[in-house]
Write a protein that holds these residues in place. Structure first.
Motif, PDB file in Angstrom:
ATOM      1  N   GLN A 170     -31.089  46.453   3.899  1.00  0.00           N
ATOM      2  CA  GLN A 170     -32.194  46.744   2.998  1.00  0.00           C
ATOM      3  C   GLN A 170     -32.165  45.684   1.908  1.00  0.00           C
ATOM      4  N   LYS A 230     -21.465  52.942   6.056  1.00  0.00           N
ATOM      5  CA  LYS A 230     -22.421  53.411   7.060  1.00  0.00           C
ATOM      6  C   LYS A 230     -23.818  53.425   6.454  1.00  0.00           C
ATOM      7  N   PRO A 231     -24.857  53.508   7.301  1.00  0.00           N
ATOM      8  CA  PRO A 231     -26.241  53.433   6.813  1.00  0.00           C
ATOM      9  C   PRO A 231     -26.586  54.469   5.743  1.00  0.00           C
ATOM     10  N   MET A 232     -26.089  55.694   5.873  1.00  0.00           N
ATOM     11  CA  MET A 232     -26.400  56.739   4.896  1.00  0.00           C
ATOM     12  C   MET A 232     -25.904  56.356   3.493  1.00  0.00           C
ATOM     13  N   VAL A 233     -24.724  55.766   3.411  1.00  0.00           N
ATOM     14  CA  VAL A 233     -24.169  55.336   2.126  1.00  0.00           C
ATOM     15  C   VAL A 233     -24.969  54.151   1.588  1.00  0.00           C
ATOM     16  N   TRP A 265     -24.560  47.454   5.925  1.00  0.00           N
ATOM     17  CA  TRP A 265     -23.528  48.422   6.274  1.00  0.00           C
ATOM     18  C   TRP A 265     -22.791  48.017   7.528  1.00  0.00           C
ATOM     19  N   ARG A 320     -28.144  53.579   2.050  1.00  0.00           N
ATOM     20  CA  ARG A 320     -29.397  54.119   1.508  1.00  0.00           C
ATOM     21  C   ARG A 320     -29.164  54.730   0.128  1.00  0.00           C
ATOM     22  N   ALA A 321     -28.027  55.392  -0.052  1.00  0.00           N
ATOM     23  CA  ALA A 321     -27.713  55.970  -1.362  1.00  0.00           C
ATOM     24  C   ALA A 321     -27.549  54.865  -2.409  1.00  0.00           C
ATOM     25  N   ASP A 332     -31.018  53.560  -3.270  1.00  0.00           N
ATOM     26  CA  ASP A 332     -31.762  54.524  -4.090  1.00  0.00           C
ATOM     27  C   ASP A 332     -31.376  54.426  -5.562  1.00  0.00           C
ATOM     28  N   SER A 355     -36.789  48.055   3.974  1.00  0.00           N
ATOM     29  CA  SER A 355     -35.802  48.209   5.049  1.00  0.00           C
ATOM     30  C   SER A 355     -36.066  47.224   6.174  1.00  0.00           C
TER      31      SER A 355
END
Length: 107
Positions: A72, A50-53, A81, A55-56, A59, A67
């Motif tokens: 990304q 998913k998008p949150m993972v 994702w 982004r992690a 990072d 993005s």
């Protein structure tokens, strides 16, 4: 070093560390396992659930990430994702028909 070969990268001064003392961030241009990113094969692709993972992941690599719609991208990596689960568990009866009905003697 050939692709896929793993080596220990010395920690950078001031780099974040895990409880074990291990460097949490890879050196620039290397993935978390210490392998060179990119090289003659181009960029490395990471697919997250998913998008949150995603982004992690981005990072952690600190690769001047930009993005875009659905992904990304940095100089050495592309992170994208899916939406939803990538892997799911099978039903018990797939493993053995005796597990289709719950019984104490099969647990």
């Amino acid at each position: 070093m050939r692709r896929g070969a793993h080596r220990k990268i010395p920690a950078r001064p001031g780099a974040p560390r895990a409880a074990s003392g291990e460097d949490l961030h890879p050196s620039p241009g290397h993935d978390a396992a210490g392998c060179e990113i990119g090289g003659h094969m181009g960029k490395s692709l990471f697919i997250a659930e998913k998008p949150m993972v995603a982004r992690a992941f981005a990072d952690v690599f600190r690769d001047n990430i930009k993005s875009f719609d659905g992904y990304q991208e940095g100089e050495h990596i592309v992170v994208t994702w899916c939406v939803g689960h990538l892997v799911t568990m099978s039903y018990p009866e797939v493993y053995d028909e005796k597990y289709k009905k719950w019984r104490l003697d099969t647990l």
